[in-house]
Design an enzyme around this catalytic site. Structure first.
Site, PDB file in Angstrom:
ATOM      1  N   GLN A  46       0.847  -1.197   0.000  1.00  0.00           N
ATOM      2  CA  GLN A  46       0.000   0.000   0.000  1.00  0.00           C
ATOM      3  C   GLN A  46       0.884   1.249   0.000  1.00  0.00           C
ATOM      4  OE1 GLN A  46      -3.657  -0.631   2.858  1.00  0.00           O
ATOM      5  NE2 GLN A  46      -1.857  -1.644   3.709  1.00  0.00           N
ATOM      6  N   ALA A  67       8.630  -4.024  12.755  1.00  0.00           N
ATOM      7  CA  ALA A  67       8.879  -4.789  11.523  1.00  0.00           C
ATOM      8  C   ALA A  67      10.369  -4.998  11.282  1.00  0.00           C
ATOM      9  CB  ALA A  67       8.262  -4.061  10.332  1.00  0.00           C
ATOM     10  N   THR A 119       0.365  -2.559   8.834  1.00  0.00           N
ATOM     11  CA  THR A 119      -0.833  -1.895   8.325  1.00  0.00           C
ATOM     12  C   THR A 119      -1.956  -1.968   9.348  1.00  0.00           C
ATOM     13  OG1 THR A 119      -2.426  -1.762   6.497  1.00  0.00           O
ATOM     14  CG2 THR A 119      -1.689  -3.964   7.114  1.00  0.00           C
ATOM     15  N   HIS A 167      -1.486   1.482  -4.139  1.00  0.00           N
ATOM     16  CA  HIS A 167      -1.823   2.895  -3.983  1.00  0.00           C
ATOM     17  C   HIS A 167      -0.861   3.803  -4.725  1.00  0.00           C
ATOM     18  CE1 HIS A 167      -4.194   1.796  -0.087  1.00  0.00           C
ATOM     19  NE2 HIS A 167      -4.833   1.475  -1.194  1.00  0.00           N
ATOM     20  N   ASN A 203       2.971  -6.515  13.396  1.00  0.00           N
ATOM     21  CA  ASN A 203       2.541  -5.138  13.608  1.00  0.00           C
ATOM     22  C   ASN A 203       2.955  -4.673  14.997  1.00  0.00           C
ATOM     23  OD1 ASN A 203       1.044  -3.299  11.761  1.00  0.00           O
ATOM     24  ND2 ASN A 203      -0.191  -2.926  13.602  1.00  0.00           N
ATOM     25  N   CYS A 220      -0.413  21.360 -15.749  1.00  0.00           N
ATOM     26  CA  CYS A 220       0.138  20.364 -16.679  1.00  0.00           C
ATOM     27  C   CYS A 220       0.757  21.078 -17.871  1.00  0.00           C
ATOM     28  CB  CYS A 220      -0.987  19.434 -17.166  1.00  0.00           C
ATOM     29  SG  CYS A 220      -0.420  18.273 -18.425  1.00  0.00           S
ATOM     30  N   GLU A 264       1.166  -3.015  16.973  1.00  0.00           N
ATOM     31  CA  GLU A 264       0.049  -3.160  17.932  1.00  0.00           C
ATOM     32  C   GLU A 264      -1.084  -3.897  17.242  1.00  0.00           C
ATOM     33  OE1 GLU A 264      -0.540   0.950  18.651  1.00  0.00           O
ATOM     34  OE2 GLU A 264      -1.272   1.348  16.632  1.00  0.00           O
TER      35      GLU A 264
HETATM   36  C1  BV8 Z   1     -11.874   3.126  -3.666  1.00  0.00           C
HETATM   37  C2  BV8 Z   1      -3.074   8.254  -0.634  1.00  0.00           C
HETATM   38  C3  BV8 Z   1     -13.652   3.023  -5.252  1.00  0.00           C
HETATM   39  C4  BV8 Z   1      -1.831   7.676  -1.190  1.00  0.00           C
HETATM   40  C5  BV8 Z   1      -4.394   6.759   0.703  1.00  0.00           C
HETATM   41  C6  BV8 Z   1     -16.498   3.017   4.321  1.00  0.00           C
HETATM   42  C7  BV8 Z   1     -16.153   1.728   4.675  1.00  0.00           C
HETATM   43  C8  BV8 Z   1     -15.176   1.022   3.972  1.00  0.00           C
HETATM   44  C9  BV8 Z   1     -14.530   1.605   2.882  1.00  0.00           C
HETATM   45  C10 BV8 Z   1     -14.856   2.884   2.545  1.00  0.00           C
HETATM   46  C11 BV8 Z   1     -15.842   3.599   3.254  1.00  0.00           C
HETATM   47  N1  BV8 Z   1     -15.942   4.827   2.686  1.00  0.00           N
HETATM   48  C12 BV8 Z   1     -15.070   4.907   1.653  1.00  0.00           C
HETATM   49  C13 BV8 Z   1     -14.417   3.732   1.555  1.00  0.00           C
HETATM   50  C14 BV8 Z   1     -13.370   3.375   0.561  1.00  0.00           C
HETATM   51  C15 BV8 Z   1     -12.031   3.975   0.965  1.00  0.00           C
HETATM   52  C16 BV8 Z   1     -11.637   3.476   2.339  1.00  0.00           C
HETATM   53  O1  BV8 Z   1     -11.232   2.347   2.492  1.00  0.00           O
HETATM   54  N2  BV8 Z   1     -11.778   4.352   3.367  1.00  0.00           N
HETATM   55  C17 BV8 Z   1     -11.485   3.917   4.722  1.00  0.00           C
HETATM   56  C18 BV8 Z   1     -10.442   4.838   5.343  1.00  0.00           C
HETATM   57  C19 BV8 Z   1     -12.792   3.958   5.502  1.00  0.00           C
HETATM   58  N3  BV8 Z   1     -11.086   3.480  -0.020  1.00  0.00           N
HETATM   59  C20 BV8 Z   1     -10.883   4.186  -1.155  1.00  0.00           C
HETATM   60  O2  BV8 Z   1     -11.358   5.266  -1.377  1.00  0.00           O
HETATM   61  C21 BV8 Z   1     -10.000   3.496  -2.184  1.00  0.00           C
HETATM   62  N4  BV8 Z   1     -10.652   3.613  -3.468  1.00  0.00           N
HETATM   63  O3  BV8 Z   1     -12.502   2.505  -2.847  1.00  0.00           O
HETATM   64  O4  BV8 Z   1     -12.331   3.453  -4.917  1.00  0.00           O
HETATM   65  C22 BV8 Z   1     -13.788   3.160  -6.712  1.00  0.00           C
HETATM   66  C23 BV8 Z   1     -13.969   2.011  -7.480  1.00  0.00           C
HETATM   67  C24 BV8 Z   1     -14.122   2.145  -8.855  1.00  0.00           C
HETATM   68  C25 BV8 Z   1     -14.086   3.421  -9.457  1.00  0.00           C
HETATM   69  C26 BV8 Z   1     -13.868   4.561  -8.660  1.00  0.00           C
HETATM   70  C27 BV8 Z   1     -13.725   4.435  -7.280  1.00  0.00           C
HETATM   71  C28 BV8 Z   1      -8.646   4.183  -2.282  1.00  0.00           C
HETATM   72  C29 BV8 Z   1      -7.874   3.982  -1.004  1.00  0.00           C
HETATM   73  C30 BV8 Z   1      -6.479   4.626  -1.112  1.00  0.00           C
HETATM   74  C31 BV8 Z   1      -6.430   5.837  -0.253  1.00  0.00           C
HETATM   75  N5  BV8 Z   1      -5.102   6.430  -0.345  1.00  0.00           N
HETATM   76  N6  BV8 Z   1      -3.353   7.586   0.622  1.00  0.00           N
HETATM   77  C32 BV8 Z   1      -0.669   8.266  -0.445  1.00  0.00           C
HETATM   78  O5  BV8 Z   1      -0.431   9.464  -0.578  1.00  0.00           O
HETATM   79  O6  BV8 Z   1       0.001   7.505   0.261  1.00  0.00           O
HETATM   80  S1  BV8 Z   1      -4.764   6.183   2.240  1.00  0.00           S
HETATM   81  C33 BV8 Z   1      -3.426   5.666   3.127  1.00  0.00           C
HETATM   82  O7  BV8 Z   1      -3.912   4.520   3.858  1.00  0.00           O
HETATM   83  C34 BV8 Z   1      -2.190   5.186   2.406  1.00  0.00           C
HETATM   84  O8  BV8 Z   1      -2.377   4.952   1.026  1.00  0.00           O
HETATM   85  C35 BV8 Z   1      -1.887   3.871   3.089  1.00  0.00           C
HETATM   86  O9  BV8 Z   1      -1.214   3.040   2.235  1.00  0.00           O
HETATM   87  C36 BV8 Z   1      -3.229   3.379   3.407  1.00  0.00           C
HETATM   88  C37 BV8 Z   1      -3.256   2.308   4.477  1.00  0.00           C
HETATM   89  O10 BV8 Z   1      -2.652   2.838   5.672  1.00  0.00           O
HETATM   90  P1  BV8 Z   1      -1.543   1.932   6.404  1.00  0.00           P
HETATM   91  O11 BV8 Z   1      -0.469   1.638   5.424  1.00  0.00           O
HETATM   92  O12 BV8 Z   1      -2.211   0.779   7.051  1.00  0.00           O
HETATM   93  O13 BV8 Z   1      -0.972   2.948   7.475  1.00  0.00           O
HETATM   94  P2  BV8 Z   1      -1.564   3.271   8.922  1.00  0.00           P
HETATM   95  O14 BV8 Z   1      -0.859   4.484   9.436  1.00  0.00           O
HETATM   96  O15 BV8 Z   1      -3.053   3.261   8.863  1.00  0.00           O
HETATM   97  O16 BV8 Z   1      -1.134   2.004   9.806  1.00  0.00           O
HETATM   98  C38 BV8 Z   1       0.239   1.739  10.049  1.00  0.00           C
HETATM   99  C39 BV8 Z   1       0.304   0.533  10.959  1.00  0.00           C
HETATM  100  O17 BV8 Z   1       1.680   0.212  11.178  1.00  0.00           O
HETATM  101  C40 BV8 Z   1      -0.295   0.774  12.341  1.00  0.00           C
HETATM  102  O18 BV8 Z   1      -1.120  -0.335  12.675  1.00  0.00           O
HETATM  103  C41 BV8 Z   1       0.916   0.841  13.280  1.00  0.00           C
HETATM  104  O19 BV8 Z   1       0.648   0.306  14.541  1.00  0.00           O
HETATM  105  C42 BV8 Z   1       1.910  -0.013  12.541  1.00  0.00           C
HETATM  106  N7  BV8 Z   1       3.312   0.327  12.810  1.00  0.00           N
HETATM  107  C43 BV8 Z   1       3.852   1.543  13.051  1.00  0.00           C
HETATM  108  N8  BV8 Z   1       5.190   1.419  13.196  1.00  0.00           N
HETATM  109  C44 BV8 Z   1       5.487   0.098  13.030  1.00  0.00           C
HETATM  110  C45 BV8 Z   1       4.282  -0.600  12.783  1.00  0.00           C
HETATM  111  N9  BV8 Z   1       4.249  -1.920  12.562  1.00  0.00           N
HETATM  112  C46 BV8 Z   1       5.429  -2.588  12.593  1.00  0.00           C
HETATM  113  N10 BV8 Z   1       6.619  -1.987  12.831  1.00  0.00           N
HETATM  114  C47 BV8 Z   1       6.671  -0.660  13.059  1.00  0.00           C
HETATM  115  N11 BV8 Z   1       7.880  -0.089  13.306  1.00  0.00           N
END
Ligand code: BV8
Length: 258
Positions: free
Chosen positions: A115, A247, A204, A133, A229, A162, A231
């Site tokens: 991701q 990680a 994640t 992503h 992870n 652009c 946590e």
């Molecule tokens: C789509 C931009 C449809 C890129 C990002 C309601 C319910 C369910 C879904 C939805 C809903 N409403 C809307 C949706 C869909 C939506 C979604 O899922 N929303 C969620 C938030 C509710 N999804 C979308 O919109 C997707 N598109 O559905 O399109 C469609 C279909 C056809 C035609 C048109 C449209 C698009 C999703 C992409 C969003 N883009 N960012 C960028 O600039 O990076 S979001 C962002 O979240 C990033 O992309 C990232 O990759 C992604 C996931 O986050 P994580 O990687 O998990 O990061 P996070 O901080 O959350 O967690 C990190 C974890 O690591 C933690 O648990 C932490 O404890 C742990 N950690 C920390 N340090 C360590 C560690 N672990 C181990 N070691 C360590 N040292």
């Protein structure tokens, strides 16, 4: 959906040293033929790259994701969005792959589904990475004219139009909220989840869909799900084995040589 019960104690609650989940995971991965690794921002966190949902310092704990990572946000304030990406790009330019990236790069037999939009897996030596992503290291025309340009991560650009069509601004080649994931990447990721015998989930929160749906897909297809992870996360209840910790410490311990 029938979810698999957690079958072994988590690292933090380990009481019987012989029941060491790290050793169990390493043994299991040595016996696996097809391994897929699904990664998120926690994989790059030890390299100093910000996560999104970590309390306090995650990007979304300080900013509204819909204003910074959505077409609507870009339309409303493209300067703000490109300032945010410039800050992330500068942070990434200072980062280097950590021991987790290097451990993954030693295992050319693993399929990498990420991701993450940074290039740390590439710089560690991973190849053929499936990017759900997108990729923060280039910008493209938001009007979709096809213009794409690489970005200097050390001196990231601000908002500009652009140069090819002038119809819209340039924006990062990443997938924003409300945007479809790249079709080819998604098809390959689904296949990698449905056809592996071990599915590693690392760094994640597993709250963003459809990407997070890959975990359930792998579990339902019979893969052993190993969650690494810092946590508990939304992946915890789907884990056969959950290793809580960083990680960059756990992945080298469980991946070892193929
Ligand atoms: C789509 C931009 C449809 C890129 C990002 C309601 C319910 C369910 C879904 C939805 C809903 N409403 C809307 C949706 C869909 C939506 C979604 O899922 N929303 C969620 C938030 C509710 N999804 C979308 O919109 C997707 N598109 O559905 O399109 C469609 C279909 C056809 C035609 C048109 C449209 C698009 C999703 C992409 C969003 N883009 N960012 C960028 O600039 O990076 S979001 C962002 O979240 C990033 O992309 C990232 O990759 C992604 C996931 O986050 P994580 O990687 O998990 O990061 P996070 O901080 O959350 O967690 C990190 C974890 O690591 C933690 O648990 C932490 O404890 C742990 N950690 C920390 N340090 C360590 C560690 N672990 C181990 N070691 C360590 N040292």
């Amino acid at each position: 959906m029938m979810l698999k019960p957690l079958t072994t104690p988590r690292l933090k609650s380990m009481t019987d040293p012989s029941n060491d989940p790290i050793q169990q995971a390493a043994l299991l991965l040595r016996k696996s033929q097809l391994i897929t690794c699904f990664s998120g921002a926690g994989l790059s966190a030890p390299s100093g790259v910000g996560t999104f949902r970590d309390p306090g310092d995650g990007w979304w704990s300080r900013y509204d994701p819909m204003r910074l990572a959505s077409p609507e946000g870009f339309k409303e304030d493209p300067e703000l969005v490109m300032k945010w990406y410039a800050a992330r790009r500068s942070q990434m330019a200072q980062a280097s792959p950590n021991a987790a990236h290097h451990a993954l790069a030693t295992r050319k037999d693993l399929i990498q589904v990420t991701q993450n939009t940074d290039n740390l897996l590439d710089r560690a030596g991973c190849q053929d990475i499936i990017r759900l992503h997108g990729d923060i290291t280039s910008d493209r025309c938001h009007a979709g004219c096809g213009y794409v340009e690489p970005v200097n991560m050390d001196q990231p650009p601000q908002h500009r139009s652009c140069p090819a069509c002038g119809q819209a601004g340039l924006r990062p080649t990443v997938t924003w909220f409300g945007e479809a994931l790249p079709a080819d990447a998604w098809a390959r990721a689904e296949s990698a989840a449905a056809n592996c015998d071990a599915f590693i989930v690392v760094g994640t929160s597993a709250v963003v869909y459809p990407a997070a749906g890959l975990i359930g897909l792998a579990a339902q297809a019979g893969a052993t799900v190993i969650v690494v992870n810092r946590e508990a996360s939304d992946a915890s209840h789907m884990a056969d084995l959950e290793l809580l910790g960083s990680a960059d410490e756990i992945l080298p311990a469980i991946l070892g040589p193929a």
